[in-house]
Design a protein around this motif. Structure first.
Motif, mmCIF file in Angstrom:
data_model
loop_
_atom_site.group_PDB
_atom_site.id
_atom_site.type_symbol
_atom_site.label_atom_id
_atom_site.label_comp_id
_atom_site.label_asym_id
_atom_site.label_seq_id
_atom_site.Cartn_x
_atom_site.Cartn_y
_atom_site.Cartn_z
ATOM 1 N N SER A 182 9.512 12.645 62.352
ATOM 2 C CA SER A 182 10.135 11.301 62.082
ATOM 3 C C SER A 182 9.775 10.132 63.301
ATOM 4 C CB SER A 182 11.589 11.091 61.432
ATOM 5 O OG SER A 182 11.458 11.886 60.440
ATOM 6 N N CYS A 183 10.346 10.587 64.508
ATOM 7 C CA CYS A 183 10.544 9.656 65.847
ATOM 8 C C CYS A 183 9.677 10.154 66.783
ATOM 9 C CB CYS A 183 11.970 9.565 66.128
ATOM 10 S SG CYS A 183 12.710 10.780 66.838
ATOM 11 N N CYS A 226 17.853 13.421 67.460
ATOM 12 C CA CYS A 226 17.161 12.625 68.127
ATOM 13 C C CYS A 226 17.246 11.236 67.054
ATOM 14 C CB CYS A 226 15.731 12.842 68.157
ATOM 15 S SG CYS A 226 14.927 13.596 66.841
ATOM 16 N N CYS A 227 17.075 11.358 65.840
ATOM 17 C CA CYS A 227 17.002 9.889 64.997
ATOM 18 C C CYS A 227 17.886 10.218 63.692
ATOM 19 C CB CYS A 227 15.682 9.799 64.748
ATOM 20 S SG CYS A 227 14.680 10.770 63.462
#
Length: 150
Positions: free
Chosen positions: A63-64, A95-96
């Motif tokens: 995703s990130c 992380c996200c």
């Protein structure tokens, strides 16, 4: 002495193509990699991790794109593995916050989870996009190609 393997696994981890399709894939591998050692179609009762071994570089969040710490990933691998192999439960990324399975992660070099593995030992070549497309047609599913160096 080291060995190199090419693993062709279904992109959907639990999918197992019919026996005839697996054997056709082995025959195709023999045709495109005539100097390869053993070429086999393995089917496991449970999901197994098909790794790239010494080719491993890093893991990123899909995703990130943040790098996933190996200690955190190893802990996740340990928790996800049970008596019946890997479960591939979604987990919140540190992380996200996005939710992914171990199979979803962006591995550099590719790795994955599978019950079916069409593999060639020391094929002395890589698969082209055309080869990958042909494997997909033969097996009837999208595939992930994993290059393993041991």
């Amino acid at each position: 002495m080291s060995d190199d393997y090419i693993h062709v696994v279904p992109e959907k981890p639990g999918f197992v193509p019919a026996e005839a399709r697996r054997q056709e894939a082995v025959s195709y591998f023999r045709k495109i990699a005539p100097k390869a050692g053993e070429i086999t179609a393995l089917v496991s009762a449970n999901l197994v991790f098909v790794d790239c071994a010494e080719n491993f570089e890093e893991i990123r969040c899909p995703s990130c794109k943040a790098v996933v710490e190996q200690d955190w990933w190893q802990e996740w691998m340990n928790k996800d593995f049970g008596k019946k192999g890997f479960t591939l439960r979604e987990r919140k990324m540190p992380c996200c916050g996005a939710r992914h399975t171990l199979h979803d992660l962006a591995y550099q070099w590719p790795q994955g989870f599978a019950r079916c593995d069409i593999q060639a030992m020391n094929p002395n070549s890589r698969l082209s996009a055309q080869h990958q497309s042909r494997f997909e047609a033969i097996l009837g599913c999208p595939v992930r190609v994993i290059y393993q160096h041991i």
